[in-house]
Write a protein that holds these residues in place. Structure first.
Motif, PDB file in Angstrom:
ATOM      1  N   ARG A 103       0.825  -1.227   0.000  1.00 10.55           N
ATOM      2  CA  ARG A 103       0.000   0.000   0.000  1.00 10.55           C
ATOM      3  C   ARG A 103       0.855   1.271   0.000  1.00 10.55           C
ATOM      4  O   ARG A 103       0.426   2.295  -0.496  1.00 10.55           O
ATOM      5  CB  ARG A 103      -0.918   0.012   1.238  1.00 10.55           C
ATOM      6  N   THR A 104       2.059   1.173   0.623  1.00 11.91           N
ATOM      7  CA  THR A 104       2.908   2.375   0.691  1.00 11.91           C
ATOM      8  C   THR A 104       4.349   2.007   0.344  1.00 11.91           C
ATOM      9  O   THR A 104       4.887   1.038   0.880  1.00 11.91           O
ATOM     10  CB  THR A 104       2.887   2.980   2.115  1.00 11.91           C
ATOM     11  N   ILE A 105       4.949   2.781  -0.574  1.00 12.69           N
ATOM     12  CA  ILE A 105       6.360   2.571  -0.928  1.00 12.69           C
ATOM     13  C   ILE A 105       7.152   3.791  -0.479  1.00 12.69           C
ATOM     14  O   ILE A 105       6.854   4.926  -0.886  1.00 12.69           O
ATOM     15  CB  ILE A 105       6.538   2.374  -2.458  1.00 12.69           C
ATOM     16  N   LEU A 106       8.145   3.562   0.380  1.00 14.17           N
ATOM     17  CA  LEU A 106       9.067   4.615   0.797  1.00 14.17           C
ATOM     18  C   LEU A 106      10.337   4.412  -0.012  1.00 14.17           C
ATOM     19  O   LEU A 106      10.907   3.317   0.011  1.00 14.17           O
ATOM     20  CB  LEU A 106       9.398   4.489   2.291  1.00 14.17           C
ATOM     21  N   GLU A 107      10.778   5.434  -0.737  1.00 16.15           N
ATOM     22  CA  GLU A 107      11.979   5.266  -1.549  1.00 16.15           C
ATOM     23  C   GLU A 107      12.933   6.410  -1.244  1.00 16.15           C
ATOM     24  O   GLU A 107      12.548   7.575  -1.307  1.00 16.15           O
ATOM     25  CB  GLU A 107      11.599   5.271  -3.040  1.00 16.15           C
ATOM     26  N   ILE A 108      14.146   6.070  -0.862  1.00 19.79           N
ATOM     27  CA  ILE A 108      15.140   7.119  -0.581  1.00 19.79           C
ATOM     28  C   ILE A 108      16.423   6.798  -1.341  1.00 19.79           C
ATOM     29  O   ILE A 108      17.034   5.745  -1.164  1.00 19.79           O
ATOM     30  CB  ILE A 108      15.461   7.251   0.923  1.00 19.79           C
ATOM     31  N   GLY A 109      16.789   7.734  -2.214  1.00 23.97           N
ATOM     32  CA  GLY A 109      18.024   7.590  -2.973  1.00 23.97           C
ATOM     33  C   GLY A 109      19.061   8.580  -2.476  1.00 23.97           C
ATOM     34  O   GLY A 109      18.870   9.243  -1.459  1.00 23.97           O
ATOM     35  N   GLY A 110      20.140   8.698  -3.238  1.00 22.21           N
ATOM     36  CA  GLY A 110      21.245   9.559  -2.831  1.00 22.21           C
ATOM     37  C   GLY A 110      20.870  11.031  -2.801  1.00 22.21           C
ATOM     38  O   GLY A 110      21.288  11.767  -1.904  1.00 22.21           O
ATOM     39  N   GLN A 111      20.088  11.485  -3.782  1.00 19.08           N
ATOM     40  CA  GLN A 111      19.799  12.919  -3.862  1.00 19.08           C
ATOM     41  C   GLN A 111      18.317  13.231  -3.965  1.00 19.08           C
ATOM     42  O   GLN A 111      17.943  14.397  -4.087  1.00 19.08           O
ATOM     43  CB  GLN A 111      20.500  13.521  -5.086  1.00 19.08           C
ATOM     44  N   ASP A 112      17.491  12.226  -3.984  1.00 21.43           N
ATOM     45  CA  ASP A 112      16.055  12.499  -4.010  1.00 21.43           C
ATOM     46  C   ASP A 112      15.327  11.385  -3.266  1.00 21.43           C
ATOM     47  O   ASP A 112      15.918  10.373  -2.884  1.00 21.43           O
ATOM     48  CB  ASP A 112      15.526  12.650  -5.448  1.00 21.43           C
ATOM     49  N   SER A 113      14.059  11.623  -3.045  1.00 14.02           N
ATOM     50  CA  SER A 113      13.270  10.604  -2.353  1.00 14.02           C
ATOM     51  C   SER A 113      11.830  10.719  -2.818  1.00 14.02           C
ATOM     52  O   SER A 113      11.425  11.750  -3.373  1.00 14.02           O
ATOM     53  CB  SER A 113      13.378  10.780  -0.838  1.00 14.02           C
ATOM     54  N   LYS A 114      11.078   9.674  -2.613  1.00 18.23           N
ATOM     55  CA  LYS A 114       9.683   9.691  -3.032  1.00 18.23           C
ATOM     56  C   LYS A 114       8.853   8.800  -2.119  1.00 18.23           C
ATOM     57  O   LYS A 114       9.399   7.909  -1.434  1.00 18.23           O
ATOM     58  CB  LYS A 114       9.522   9.291  -4.502  1.00 18.23           C
ATOM     59  N   ILE A 122      -3.275   0.177  -7.978  1.00 17.59           N
ATOM     60  CA  ILE A 122      -3.045   1.372  -8.812  1.00 17.59           C
ATOM     61  C   ILE A 122      -2.422   2.471  -7.960  1.00 17.59           C
ATOM     62  O   ILE A 122      -2.787   2.645  -6.785  1.00 17.59           O
ATOM     63  CB  ILE A 122      -4.387   1.862  -9.414  1.00 17.59           C
ATOM     64  N   VAL A 123      -1.474   3.218  -8.547  1.00 19.10           N
ATOM     65  CA  VAL A 123      -0.887   4.356  -7.830  1.00 19.10           C
ATOM     66  C   VAL A 123      -1.975   5.411  -7.653  1.00 19.10           C
ATOM     67  O   VAL A 123      -2.530   5.913  -8.627  1.00 19.10           O
ATOM     68  CB  VAL A 123       0.308   4.954  -8.617  1.00 19.10           C
ATOM     69  N   CYS A 124      -2.327   5.718  -6.394  1.00 13.55           N
ATOM     70  CA  CYS A 124      -3.401   6.693  -6.159  1.00 13.55           C
ATOM     71  C   CYS A 124      -2.854   8.042  -5.696  1.00 13.55           C
ATOM     72  O   CYS A 124      -3.552   9.049  -5.767  1.00 13.55           O
ATOM     73  CB  CYS A 124      -4.429   6.149  -5.168  1.00 13.55           C
ATOM     74  N   ASP A 125      -1.601   8.085  -5.265  1.00 10.83           N
ATOM     75  CA  ASP A 125      -1.003   9.358  -4.850  1.00 10.83           C
ATOM     76  C   ASP A 125       0.506   9.153  -4.755  1.00 10.83           C
ATOM     77  O   ASP A 125       0.986   8.027  -4.561  1.00 10.83           O
ATOM     78  CB  ASP A 125      -1.563   9.782  -3.487  1.00 10.83           C
ATOM     79  N   PHE A 126       1.233  10.238  -4.879  1.00  6.86           N
ATOM     80  CA  PHE A 126       2.684  10.148  -4.678  1.00  6.86           C
ATOM     81  C   PHE A 126       3.235  11.538  -4.396  1.00  6.86           C
ATOM     82  O   PHE A 126       2.553  12.539  -4.622  1.00  6.86           O
ATOM     83  CB  PHE A 126       3.397   9.552  -5.909  1.00  6.86           C
ATOM     84  N   ALA A 127       4.441  11.592  -3.880  1.00  5.75           N
ATOM     85  CA  ALA A 127       5.142  12.867  -3.688  1.00  5.75           C
ATOM     86  C   ALA A 127       6.621  12.612  -3.888  1.00  5.75           C
ATOM     87  O   ALA A 127       7.122  11.526  -3.590  1.00  5.75           O
ATOM     88  CB  ALA A 127       4.874  13.401  -2.283  1.00  5.75           C
ATOM     89  N   MET A 128       7.296  13.616  -4.437  1.00  5.67           N
ATOM     90  CA  MET A 128       8.738  13.495  -4.676  1.00  5.67           C
ATOM     91  C   MET A 128       9.462  14.666  -4.041  1.00  5.67           C
ATOM     92  O   MET A 128       8.924  15.766  -3.990  1.00  5.67           O
ATOM     93  CB  MET A 128       9.036  13.494  -6.180  1.00  5.67           C
ATOM     94  N   ASN A 129      10.661  14.409  -3.583  1.00  2.57           N
ATOM     95  CA  ASN A 129      11.504  15.484  -3.053  1.00  2.57           C
ATOM     96  C   ASN A 129      12.816  15.465  -3.807  1.00  2.57           C
ATOM     97  O   ASN A 129      13.538  14.479  -3.764  1.00  2.57           O
ATOM     98  CB  ASN A 129      11.759  15.259  -1.559  1.00  2.57           C
ATOM     99  N   THR A 130      13.078  16.533  -4.540  1.00  4.97           N
ATOM    100  CA  THR A 130      14.346  16.606  -5.273  1.00  4.97           C
ATOM    101  C   THR A 130      15.175  17.799  -4.805  1.00  4.97           C
ATOM    102  O   THR A 130      16.246  18.039  -5.338  1.00  4.97           O
ATOM    103  CB  THR A 130      14.089  16.748  -6.789  1.00  4.97           C
ATOM    104  N   VAL A 131      14.657  18.553  -3.822  1.00  7.44           N
ATOM    105  CA  VAL A 131      15.367  19.780  -3.441  1.00  7.44           C
ATOM    106  C   VAL A 131      15.924  19.760  -2.022  1.00  7.44           C
ATOM    107  O   VAL A 131      16.966  20.351  -1.758  1.00  7.44           O
ATOM    108  CB  VAL A 131      14.468  21.031  -3.605  1.00  7.44           C
ATOM    109  N   CYS A 132      15.235  19.087  -1.081  1.00  8.96           N
ATOM    110  CA  CYS A 132      15.672  19.165   0.317  1.00  8.96           C
ATOM    111  C   CYS A 132      16.566  17.981   0.657  1.00  8.96           C
ATOM    112  O   CYS A 132      16.114  16.841   0.690  1.00  8.96           O
ATOM    113  CB  CYS A 132      14.460  19.187   1.244  1.00  8.96           C
ATOM    114  N   ALA A 134      17.760  17.120   3.402  1.00  8.93           N
ATOM    115  CA  ALA A 134      17.564  16.552   4.737  1.00  8.93           C
ATOM    116  C   ALA A 134      16.772  15.244   4.726  1.00  8.93           C
ATOM    117  O   ALA A 134      16.789  14.513   5.708  1.00  8.93           O
ATOM    118  CB  ALA A 134      16.884  17.578   5.637  1.00  8.93           C
ATOM    119  N   GLY A 135      16.067  14.937   3.656  1.00  5.55           N
ATOM    120  CA  GLY A 135      15.311  13.678   3.593  1.00  5.55           C
ATOM    121  C   GLY A 135      15.882  12.698   2.595  1.00  5.55           C
ATOM    122  O   GLY A 135      15.178  11.829   2.107  1.00  5.55           O
TER     123      GLY A 135
END
Ligand code: SF4
Length: 334
Positions: A103-114, A122-132, A134-135
């Motif tokens: 139901r939930t995928i936490l993904e953390i890479g070197g410079q971004d996360s989602k 079906i993917v019903c929502d998502f968020a991406m972080n490419t600027v901060c 700290a996460g």
């Protein structure tokens, strides 16, 4: 597709890493390659393909290829991808193969996360972080440098902490000064590292999951999933068990390969894959101006051996479409 060596490729080009996988037609991952992109995505793709060709041997027959990641258009052009999808789709497809009820995928890479939310497959929502920072993994990389402890050992250190110290980590800069302050107060390395892991998790959840319900089962993937300290911090914060897939570090590329299998099976068309000869081609990237309308957009053009292979950028999307048509047509002239 009855040869045992019929394979499908997935290429995930990101700003930090370039991942390439080969899967068989049933979707079993056969080989995976991980490289640092180091600001040279074409070179990383060529080097990755070279290593993959060596690992697979001469009997491998590539029946399809998919591309994803922030450099997916470039990757698609260089390899001749049959399908090009964003990272959210690619990650969701790979994770659902491993754990269909996720139901939930936490993904953390070197410079971004989602974060990706899935309902009824079906993917019903998502968020991406490419600027901060700290996460993301870069937060810990920097702190590892300051503490003079290899990042690979962070997880083990974190798990040794008897009582983590709280690091104020709303941003990477504050976290650094607070970490130094806590060191001066006499907290030991495991306590500080455990505190940093918990700060990263709080930042990630604040940035990406604010106001959103994290439902079980939860899967954690991306390069940072190798860090047992972060996994433990997620379990503590979310009060739930999290699953880390075996191929946690290449899930985007794996998803791209699975999407290529689906595309080729559905279309019945032969692959557009350019073959492993691509490792010997000379690629050139340059900036050009589109003169087709008064907007005069700046475009990125990629050419090989004097042949223009793709252009992207621009406000209207016409060049992205032209580039995709070029790949789909078996790479005849643009
Ligand atoms: S890319 Fe599209 S919007 Fe930009 S100049 Fe060309 S035609 Fe106009």
């Amino acid at each position: 597709m009855d040869n045992a060596k019929d394979l499908f490729l997935g290429v995930d080009v990101g700003s930090v890493s370039t991942n390439i996988v080969a899967a068989d037609e049933k979707g079993c991952l056969i080989e995976k390659i991980y490289l640092r992109t180091e600001g040279q995505p074409i070179k990383a793709i060529q080097e990755g393909m070279k290593r993959l060709a060596e690992a697979l041997g001469p009997d491998a027959s590539i029946k399809g290829a998919g591309a994803t990641g922030s450099g997916r258009q470039l990757a698609a052009c260089v390899i001749g991808a049959d399908t090009v999808k964003n990272e959210i789709t690619a990650h969701a497809v790979a994770t659902q193969l491993m754990l269909p009820e996720v139901r939930t995928i936490l993904e953390i890479g070197g410079q971004d996360s989602k974060i990706i939310f899935i309902k009824n497959g079906i993917v019903c929502d998502f968020a991406m972080n490419t600027v901060c920072a700290a996460g993301t993994g870069s937060f810990l990389d920097r702190k590892a440098g300051r503490l003079n402890i290899p990042i690979e050992k962070f997880g083990l250190y974190a798990l040794q902490a008897e009582a983590p110290v709280r690091i104020a980590g709303r941003c990477a800069v504050f976290a650094e000064s607070d970490m130094i302050h806590k060191q001066q107060l006499g907290f030991n390395a495991p306590e500080i590292i455990c505190g940093l892991c918990e700060a990263l998790v709080r930042n990630y959840l604040t940035n990406l999951a604010k106001g959103k319900k994290i439902e079980d089962p939860v899967v954690f993937q991306g390069g940072v999933a190798a860090n047992a300290g972060i996994a433990a911090a997620f379990e503590k914060e979310l009060k739930t068990k999290i699953t880390i897939p075996i191929h946690y570090d290449v899930m985007g590329a794996y998803g791209a390969a699975l999407l290529a299998i689906q595309k080729i099976k559905e279309s019945g068309e032969p692959t557009s894959f350019r073959g492993f000869e691509l490792i010997h081609r000379d690629y050139k990237t340059r900036s050009v101006q589109c003169t087709d309308c008064p907007n005069s957009c700046e475009l990125i053009e990629i050419a090989s051996d004097g042949e223009v292979m793709a252009r992207w950028g621009g406000r209207c999307g016409k060049w992205a479409e032209a580039s995709q048509n070029y790949i789909n047509s078996g790479c005849r002239k643009m």
